[in-house]
Design an enzyme around this catalytic site. Sequence first.
Site, PDB file in Angstrom:
ATOM      1  N   LEU A 161     -22.230  29.481  11.842  1.00  0.00           N
ATOM      2  CA  LEU A 161     -22.817  28.278  12.429  1.00  0.00           C
ATOM      3  C   LEU A 161     -23.498  27.400  11.406  1.00  0.00           C
ATOM      4  CD1 LEU A 161     -24.402  29.744  15.702  1.00  0.00           C
ATOM      5  CD2 LEU A 161     -22.292  28.418  15.493  1.00  0.00           C
ATOM      6  N   GLY A 164     -28.738  28.685   5.546  1.00  0.00           N
ATOM      7  CA  GLY A 164     -30.148  28.404   5.306  1.00  0.00           C
ATOM      8  C   GLY A 164     -30.569  28.790   3.907  1.00  0.00           C
ATOM      9  N   GLY A 165     -31.878  28.785   3.680  1.00  0.00           N
ATOM     10  CA  GLY A 165     -32.388  29.078   2.354  1.00  0.00           C
ATOM     11  C   GLY A 165     -32.140  30.505   1.902  1.00  0.00           C
ATOM     12  N   GLY A 167     -30.131  32.828   3.889  1.00  0.00           N
ATOM     13  CA  GLY A 167     -28.975  33.468   4.490  1.00  0.00           C
ATOM     14  C   GLY A 167     -28.208  32.526   5.396  1.00  0.00           C
ATOM     15  N   LYS A 183     -29.199  35.273  12.682  1.00  0.00           N
ATOM     16  CA  LYS A 183     -29.542  34.816  11.327  1.00  0.00           C
ATOM     17  C   LYS A 183     -29.578  36.032  10.398  1.00  0.00           C
ATOM     18  CE  LYS A 183     -33.639  32.921  10.410  1.00  0.00           C
ATOM     19  NZ  LYS A 183     -34.666  31.861  10.289  1.00  0.00           N
ATOM     20  N   ASP A 279     -43.004  24.032   8.222  1.00  0.00           N
ATOM     21  CA  ASP A 279     -41.671  23.673   7.730  1.00  0.00           C
ATOM     22  C   ASP A 279     -40.891  22.933   8.815  1.00  0.00           C
ATOM     23  OD1 ASP A 279     -39.695  23.494   5.808  1.00  0.00           O
ATOM     24  OD2 ASP A 279     -38.768  25.394   6.356  1.00  0.00           O
TER      25      ASP A 279
END
Length: 452
Positions: A161, A164-165, A167, A183, A279
């Site tokens: 999908l 990210g930073g 994984g 995730k 964040d």
Amino acid sequence: MKLVLLLLLLLYIPSWNFRFFLVYAVPLHDPFVSSPASSPSSTVSASMAAFSPGIQSQLGTEEDHHKMKLDKKIAILLTVACGILAIIVLVSLFGCCIYYWKFCHRKENAQLSDVEKGVSVTPFLGKFSSLRMVSNRGSVSLIDYKLLEKSTKNFGDDNLLGKGGFGHVYKALLEDNKQVAVKKLDCAAENARREFENEVDLLSKIHHPNIISLVGYSVHEDTGFIVYELMQNRSLEDLLHGPHGSSLSWYIRLKIALDTARGLEYLHEFCKPAVIHRDLKSSNILLDSNFNAKLSDFGLAVADSSQNRSKLKLSGTVGYVAPEYLLDGELTEKSDVYAFGVVLLELLLRRRPVEKLAPDHCQSIVTWAMPQLTNRASLPNIVDPVIKDTVDEKYLFQVAAVAVLCVQPEPSYRPLITDVVHSLVPLIPVELGGTLRVTTQAAPPAGRQSSG
């Protein structure tokens, strides 16, 4: 088998003590054992017997009686000593047996517990003490790694999908036909492991319609897995800056902004202690099939007293980080308000928070837009062309004014997120969660259903 051998040894010890007593105690007064050689005293007694037979007989009787009493005392002492020694040995061995049994039983239970929970018994799991405490409270589920591997088709690219930073995120179909997002995080590094643990812990305690729901988590070797509800329209960043950005109408964009503000309001005002997301950005705002927005990615979130916030390492994403936090390390709820203002500008202008103008020169959306946001003549010209002709300018100026306040350099000039919610609610139609009543012609279009 070891326990049986120990019990046989316990049965053997008393008989050994009894044989010891027979060998060393009984011969002292056994009448069938030959007497030793005659001593000088016995010779004198014999010579006296020649003159006084009666006296000799009496002396011999007293001496034998004295010897028998002495032999009995020695025998009793030896018996008592052997008995005490036997008791000490028995008690020691009995204690060893109990300890050995409890140790084996505890080890078997621990192994059984880990198997039942689906946890990979690796050294990595030992680093997650707080996760086990969360699980023990029953507030979050441990999911078997093999199940995740199977449901994501071995984490294949067809189920990917996003990235990210630390994984990737994969789509998965669980055995009950429930669609989830997984995730996958590489937690070999200390900071990645800390973020993984922090996110699982926080999301297990937070429940709100505008915050992503945690389904469970898993650990395998040096990899952590966080399982969320699946959001069919993925992230705001994907939708807004991707090929389908034109599908986001003016009212849908305002709905996303209001949902995001409500999620932050819950974190700031209703969580005790208050939670600072730290964040907030468009890639961490996820959208379901009806464009309901939910905050995600709580790895950097802080739920602590203000005294400890100054000790935090500077973290966040360039373009969204508030200037006071970037320059002075000052972190408050107003830091999240600044990031929200940047997201609101993205929704209005459909521009990225930081744009590269030259190889060595970048420009932030705040720096570029601020002079034009307060100019009524310039504002309509910088709005995303997709929504430019569908927006009542009165409402456009009001939303722009909210964005300008949120990105003020001085945190004290920024509004509370609760004030932002109150400002946006009257601008959004009732059917989308606001209080605005619109005519049929101006009604917002139906949300696009994503196949993702």
